[in-house]
Design an enzyme around this catalytic site. Sequence first.
Site, PDB file in Angstrom:
ATOM      1  N   ARG A 136     -14.350  -4.919 -10.557  1.00  0.00           N
ATOM      2  CA  ARG A 136     -14.679  -3.702  -9.799  1.00  0.00           C
ATOM      3  C   ARG A 136     -16.203  -3.554  -9.688  1.00  0.00           C
ATOM      4  O   ARG A 136     -16.714  -3.150  -8.647  1.00  0.00           O
ATOM      5  CB  ARG A 136     -14.070  -2.463 -10.458  1.00  0.00           C
ATOM      6  CG  ARG A 136     -12.562  -2.471 -10.584  1.00  0.00           C
ATOM      7  CD  ARG A 136     -11.815  -2.272  -9.321  1.00  0.00           C
ATOM      8  NE  ARG A 136     -12.026  -0.948  -8.777  1.00  0.00           N
ATOM      9  CZ  ARG A 136     -11.544  -0.548  -7.609  1.00  0.00           C
ATOM     10  NH1 ARG A 136     -10.820  -1.364  -6.871  1.00  0.00           N
ATOM     11  NH2 ARG A 136     -11.771   0.655  -7.170  1.00  0.00           N
ATOM     12  N   ASN A 183     -13.961  -3.538   4.361  1.00  0.00           N
ATOM     13  CA  ASN A 183     -14.865  -3.730   3.229  1.00  0.00           C
ATOM     14  C   ASN A 183     -14.672  -5.052   2.490  1.00  0.00           C
ATOM     15  O   ASN A 183     -15.002  -5.171   1.321  1.00  0.00           O
ATOM     16  CB  ASN A 183     -14.798  -2.534   2.276  1.00  0.00           C
ATOM     17  CG  ASN A 183     -13.415  -2.301   1.715  1.00  0.00           C
ATOM     18  OD1 ASN A 183     -12.556  -3.174   1.759  1.00  0.00           O
ATOM     19  ND2 ASN A 183     -13.201  -1.113   1.178  1.00  0.00           N
ATOM     20  N   PHE A 228      -5.021   7.739   6.270  1.00  0.00           N
ATOM     21  CA  PHE A 228      -5.493   6.416   6.690  1.00  0.00           C
ATOM     22  C   PHE A 228      -4.440   5.321   6.544  1.00  0.00           C
ATOM     23  O   PHE A 228      -4.694   4.165   6.882  1.00  0.00           O
ATOM     24  CB  PHE A 228      -6.751   6.017   5.900  1.00  0.00           C
ATOM     25  CG  PHE A 228      -6.552   5.975   4.400  1.00  0.00           C
ATOM     26  CD1 PHE A 228      -5.974   4.865   3.783  1.00  0.00           C
ATOM     27  CD2 PHE A 228      -6.948   7.040   3.606  1.00  0.00           C
ATOM     28  CE1 PHE A 228      -5.787   4.818   2.411  1.00  0.00           C
ATOM     29  CE2 PHE A 228      -6.770   7.005   2.227  1.00  0.00           C
ATOM     30  CZ  PHE A 228      -6.184   5.888   1.628  1.00  0.00           C
ATOM     31  N   THR A 247     -16.577   1.208  -2.437  1.00  0.00           N
ATOM     32  CA  THR A 247     -15.754   1.035  -1.237  1.00  0.00           C
ATOM     33  C   THR A 247     -16.597   1.083   0.030  1.00  0.00           C
ATOM     34  O   THR A 247     -16.402   0.297   0.946  1.00  0.00           O
ATOM     35  CB  THR A 247     -14.664   2.127  -1.189  1.00  0.00           C
ATOM     36  OG1 THR A 247     -13.890   2.050  -2.390  1.00  0.00           O
ATOM     37  CG2 THR A 247     -13.755   1.953   0.002  1.00  0.00           C
ATOM     38  N   TYR A 271       0.811  -1.221   0.000  1.00  0.00           N
ATOM     39  CA  TYR A 271       0.000   0.000   0.000  1.00  0.00           C
ATOM     40  C   TYR A 271       0.846   1.274   0.000  1.00  0.00           C
ATOM     41  O   TYR A 271       0.340   2.347   0.337  1.00  0.00           O
ATOM     42  CB  TYR A 271      -0.954  -0.006   1.200  1.00  0.00           C
ATOM     43  CG  TYR A 271      -2.094  -0.976   1.020  1.00  0.00           C
ATOM     44  CD1 TYR A 271      -3.127  -0.708   0.133  1.00  0.00           C
ATOM     45  CD2 TYR A 271      -2.130  -2.174   1.719  1.00  0.00           C
ATOM     46  CE1 TYR A 271      -4.172  -1.604  -0.050  1.00  0.00           C
ATOM     47  CE2 TYR A 271      -3.176  -3.079   1.545  1.00  0.00           C
ATOM     48  CZ  TYR A 271      -4.190  -2.778   0.657  1.00  0.00           C
ATOM     49  OH  TYR A 271      -5.226  -3.670   0.477  1.00  0.00           O
ATOM     50  N   GLU A 330       0.258  -6.187  -8.559  1.00  0.00           N
ATOM     51  CA  GLU A 330      -0.257  -6.778  -7.327  1.00  0.00           C
ATOM     52  C   GLU A 330      -0.230  -8.304  -7.379  1.00  0.00           C
ATOM     53  O   GLU A 330       0.087  -8.961  -6.381  1.00  0.00           O
ATOM     54  CB  GLU A 330      -1.674  -6.264  -7.063  1.00  0.00           C
ATOM     55  CG  GLU A 330      -1.686  -4.785  -6.734  1.00  0.00           C
ATOM     56  CD  GLU A 330      -3.052  -4.139  -6.731  1.00  0.00           C
ATOM     57  OE1 GLU A 330      -3.118  -2.942  -6.398  1.00  0.00           O
ATOM     58  OE2 GLU A 330      -4.056  -4.808  -7.061  1.00  0.00           O
ATOM     59  N   ARG A 358     -19.312  -6.336  -1.645  1.00  0.00           N
ATOM     60  CA  ARG A 358     -19.246  -5.432  -0.491  1.00  0.00           C
ATOM     61  C   ARG A 358     -20.620  -5.173   0.116  1.00  0.00           C
ATOM     62  O   ARG A 358     -20.737  -5.012   1.332  1.00  0.00           O
ATOM     63  CB  ARG A 358     -18.547  -4.133  -0.876  1.00  0.00           C
ATOM     64  CG  ARG A 358     -17.046  -4.347  -1.053  1.00  0.00           C
ATOM     65  CD  ARG A 358     -16.339  -3.074  -1.412  1.00  0.00           C
ATOM     66  NE  ARG A 358     -14.891  -3.257  -1.426  1.00  0.00           N
ATOM     67  CZ  ARG A 358     -14.078  -2.561  -2.203  1.00  0.00           C
ATOM     68  NH1 ARG A 358     -14.554  -1.639  -3.023  1.00  0.00           N
ATOM     69  NH2 ARG A 358     -12.780  -2.780  -2.148  1.00  0.00           N
TER      70      ARG A 358
END
Length: 139
Positions: free
Chosen positions: A87, A114, A59, A93, A51, A128, A104
Amino acid sequence: MATNRTFTMIKPDGVQNGHIGGIVNMITEAGFKIVSMKLTQLTVADAQKFYEVHAARPFYGELVAFMSRGPIVAAILEKDNAVEDFRTLIGATNPADAAEGTIRKKYATSIGENAVHGSDSDENAAIEGAFHFAGREQF
């Protein structure tokens, strides 16, 4: 140009709350093929690196702590238009804003917890996926 692979993680809250099976079922029912998958746990250093794009965001520390608090399920998925379709499947989110029938909406409890991560671009999906899976683990 859209590719046919994306990356996802079932986050610690999804694993802890017993939603692995339900989430995987939603993924496969949506036509995705799982080409790599494993249960693992991110160290703090792993989460910081994964991240790092968010390092300057307020955050970041909370995100790193959350993502390293327990096991995750990492997976590479395959389907035409994989990133965009996934997505859509995971939803917004914030689960309060997520459409009915999304992962979600069904499994997330908050913006912070989430349930799932989904790559936001073809480039990030490749990065990733490679972060979590060696070449010999990608089928």
